[in-house]
Design a protein around this motif. Sequence first.
Motif, short mmCIF file in Angstrom:
data_model
loop_
_atom_site.label_atom_id
_atom_site.label_comp_id
_atom_site.label_asym_id
_atom_site.label_seq_id
_atom_site.Cartn_x
_atom_site.Cartn_y
_atom_site.Cartn_z
N SER A 1 24.78 29.22 50.84
CA SER A 1 24.35 30.45 51.49
C SER A 1 24.42 30.29 53.00
O SER A 1 24.43 29.18 53.54
CB SER A 1 22.92 30.82 51.07
N LYS B 1 14.43 36.47 46.90
CA LYS B 1 14.40 35.53 48.02
C LYS B 1 15.09 34.21 47.64
O LYS B 1 15.01 33.78 46.49
CB LYS B 1 12.95 35.24 48.44
N LEU B 2 15.73 33.59 48.63
CA LEU B 2 16.42 32.32 48.42
C LEU B 2 15.68 31.18 49.11
O LEU B 2 15.13 31.36 50.19
CB LEU B 2 17.84 32.38 48.98
N LYS C 1 14.47 34.62 53.30
CA LYS C 1 15.91 34.81 53.10
C LYS C 1 16.15 35.76 51.92
O LYS C 1 15.91 35.41 50.76
CB LYS C 1 16.58 33.46 52.86
N LYS C 2 16.63 36.95 52.23
CA LYS C 2 16.89 37.97 51.21
C LYS C 2 18.32 37.87 50.67
O LYS C 2 19.29 37.87 51.43
CB LYS C 2 16.68 39.36 51.84
N HIS C 3 18.42 37.78 49.37
CA HIS C 3 19.70 37.73 48.67
C HIS C 3 20.51 39.00 48.97
O HIS C 3 20.02 40.12 48.82
CB HIS C 3 19.38 37.65 47.16
N HIS D 1 22.66 35.60 52.83
CA HIS D 1 21.29 36.11 52.90
C HIS D 1 21.03 36.79 54.23
O HIS D 1 21.73 36.55 55.22
CB HIS D 1 20.27 35.00 52.65
#
Length: 217
Positions: free
Chosen positions: A212, A139-140, A168-170, A126
């Motif tokens: 992640s 988002k994660l 948190k961007k995938h 991420h």
Amino acid sequence: MKIIGLIPARLNSSRLPNKPLLEIDGLPMIVHTYKRSSLSKNLDDLAVCTDSIEIKNIVEKYGGKCFMTLESHKNGTERIAEIAKKFDFDLVLDIQGDEPFLDFKNIDKVIHFHKNNKQFDIVVPHLNIVSPESPNIVKLIVDSKNNVKFMSRSVVPYPFVQKPKFYKKHLSIISFTNKSLQQFTEFKEGNLEKVESIELMRAIENNFSVGSFAIDG
């Protein structure tokens, strides 16, 4: 540990037909992605997976490797799983074909993390961001032990009391153990996957161990 990078590609995209063959500075997008990925120092092999003979011809014209797949696949994960099943690789890197400006060092970072965190079936990195509003950004939710608990197109976690420092961007380089990749494709599309249109929610719904870590932008 043997590692392969597989780049799924198809021509019949509903949003942008023929996208893999769109030219950027004189080269088709899929060729840019392949050449950037080939700079990885940790991949033992690399190939495009497609049902299009046109894509195959273009990739091979520029010196790349390409495998033909069935036309019936619903997504890129199924497409790469068909090819990965034929080989004895430990890790399979799913590298999206529409990433012409891909930083190849991120491929190596994902491999390094997965090799050192073998408890995870799947690893999806991420990027920390501060503006998560777009539903096009997945988002994660990640716990303190790097486990992915949820993915959403909504703003999560929701800033009810205070706004997080970042979201948190995938990112689109996904590492599977070959075993988990084959198992993943055996499960049907889950309810949360249908609602959010996020393919990897199927892994979470079926209790895969998904990890992640943050990659610098």
